[in-house]
Design an enzyme around this catalytic site. Sequence first.
Site, short mmCIF file in Angstrom:
data_model
loop_
_atom_site.label_atom_id
_atom_site.label_comp_id
_atom_site.label_asym_id
_atom_site.label_seq_id
_atom_site.Cartn_x
_atom_site.Cartn_y
_atom_site.Cartn_z
N GLY A 118 0.82 -1.20 0.00
CA GLY A 118 0.00 0.00 0.00
C GLY A 118 0.86 1.25 0.00
CG ASP A 157 -14.81 1.11 8.07
OD1 ASP A 157 -13.87 1.89 7.85
OD2 ASP A 157 -15.22 0.30 7.22
#
Length: 319
Positions: free
Chosen positions: A99, A230
């Site tokens: 990433g 989240d």
Amino acid sequence: MSVKELSGIPCSEREVPAAVAVPWFQISAENKQLEGLCFDRAGDLHLVDVFEGNVYKLEMTGRKLTVLATLTGENPAALKIHRDGRLFVCCLANMRDNGSIVAMAPDGSELETIVGPELGYVPDDMVFDSDGGFYFSDFTGPVFDPSGGIYHVSGDALGAGPVDGSQITAVVPNLATPNGLALSPDEHRLWVTEMAANRLHCIQLEGDRVSIPPYGTAVPYTFAGLEGPDSCSVDADGNLYVAMYEQGRVLCFDPEGVLVKQVLLPDRELGHHRRSTHPMIIPGTSTLLICTNDFGGDGGSWIFSAAALGRAHRTYQFS
């Protein structure tokens, strides 16, 4: 709440005061994985679509939606705006080890790498501090191998070119898929959602922004259900808002980490709009926005709104 509305809500949370959000803006008739709500100084909203790689801008006047950039194959998961106006985007890429964090001009041009894929991180979320540095979550590590963590990059490291490994400091190691990050308004507390372990962490920070004092950590809340917490955000009073993925709701905590309210997305009890990912308050208001999509249904991708506990936190990027 009715028996139907209580579907998917654990018994321990069924007495928590609840409000139902209302539709605010439909991003797409298709189900897109929306994330990263963030406002610029002009008050316009930015967000990303994880799997298609789109970086959106929604002009608040006239509600005009445009695609600023498309990061194909990069899986952008969060967007934050630096005080110089650049958009910083966390990218999951292969979701294992390549990433990155990239920056771009406000119009989506001049793409540059900040944290490169060769460093092996999977940045999922980030938050800037008032010195221009930032924290980011490394979205890796199952519960049986908690190899994820929270890292800090100082403002001094954001010069020419990407930062190198020596300029990245581990703040909270050994986490199981850490996800959302939020700084308290006084910047002395860092809130972290640990998705795979279903925990909310409160981390006290020393003046150097990376050291933790003795007994400076706590887990004020443990969530229930699959998927878990989240992204999160704070308001001006220090209240915390946590989106619950696959549960179609947002849990609202006071500054001490006590659950005081929940916001439910409409028709969540019927299985709709359950992929709630990110809460954010419109600047200058107490209107909470929540982005989600109707994965598995035909409801498309939406932003819903509800009343927040307090007014929006005016971060340094607006000064």
